[in-house]
Design an enzyme around this catalytic site. Structure first.
Site, mmCIF file in Angstrom:
data_model
loop_
_atom_site.group_PDB
_atom_site.id
_atom_site.type_symbol
_atom_site.label_atom_id
_atom_site.label_comp_id
_atom_site.label_asym_id
_atom_site.label_seq_id
_atom_site.Cartn_x
_atom_site.Cartn_y
_atom_site.Cartn_z
ATOM 1 N N GLU A 46 0.848 -1.191 0.000
ATOM 2 C CA GLU A 46 0.000 0.000 0.000
ATOM 3 C C GLU A 46 0.889 1.248 0.000
ATOM 4 O O GLU A 46 0.645 2.189 -0.742
ATOM 5 C CB GLU A 46 -0.888 -0.031 1.244
ATOM 6 N N HIS A 47 1.913 1.259 0.843
ATOM 7 C CA HIS A 47 2.884 2.346 0.931
ATOM 8 C C HIS A 47 4.273 1.764 0.675
ATOM 9 O O HIS A 47 4.609 0.729 1.230
ATOM 10 C CB HIS A 47 2.910 2.968 2.328
ATOM 11 N N ASP A 79 0.143 10.800 4.069
ATOM 12 C CA ASP A 79 -1.062 10.755 4.901
ATOM 13 C C ASP A 79 -1.630 12.144 5.163
ATOM 14 O O ASP A 79 -2.845 12.322 5.188
ATOM 15 C CB ASP A 79 -0.763 10.098 6.250
ATOM 16 N N GLU A 97 -19.075 -18.988 -27.634
ATOM 17 C CA GLU A 97 -19.907 -18.492 -26.537
ATOM 18 C C GLU A 97 -21.405 -18.581 -26.859
ATOM 19 O O GLU A 97 -22.222 -18.088 -26.096
ATOM 20 C CB GLU A 97 -19.550 -17.031 -26.222
ATOM 21 N N HIS A 101 -23.539 -12.006 -32.601
ATOM 22 C CA HIS A 101 -22.183 -11.433 -32.591
ATOM 23 C C HIS A 101 -21.334 -12.092 -33.680
ATOM 24 O O HIS A 101 -20.602 -11.421 -34.404
ATOM 25 C CB HIS A 101 -21.509 -11.664 -31.241
#
Length: 127
Positions: free
Chosen positions: A25-26, A59, A113, A118
């Site tokens: 995160e840091h 911060d 699919e 499509h």
């Protein structure tokens, strides 16, 4: 006490691999030349550059939003930012010659699919 670790690495390459695996995160690049390391950091929420840029500045003082990807999610996510509140569109353009091989591939995938409409729309472009 329960959220930190000291990891000794043999060299810069191994250090960068650990950083990108952890996806912090840091991340403080508390070295003389943080710019030399920055290009190798692929996964980190906020990166603090050099010995004079502690995480606390991020911060409390720096401009970026402090909603960061936690628990290693920096591998696939970014900090919250102004672009998260803007609508974007994808613009796709194919030339006539470039469309044929792509349309053939799209036709095959759409058939797999069971998306017949499509598949037909792609097939129409290359037949």
């Amino acid at each position: 006490k329960n959220r930190g670790a000291l990891i000794l690495v043999k060299d810069r390459s191994e250090g960068m691999a650990v950083i990108n695996r952890v996806a912090p995160e840091h991340l403080e690049l508390s070295v003389n030349d943080p710019d030399a390391l920055l290009s190798d950091v692929r996964h980190a929420g906020a990166i603090f550059m050099g010995r004079h840029t502690p995480e606390a500045i991020g911060d409390y003082c720096a401009g970026p939003n402090h909603v960061l990807p936690t628990s290693g999610t920096a591998r696939f996510s970014s900090p919250l930012g102004v672009y998260d509140f803007q609508k974007k569109s994808s613009v796709i353009y194919c030339s006539q010659s470039g469309s044929k091989p792509l349309a053939e591939t799209a036709d095959i995938l759409a058939q797999r699919e069971d998306l017949e409409a499509h598949a037909r729309s792609a097939r129409y472009r290359y037949q």
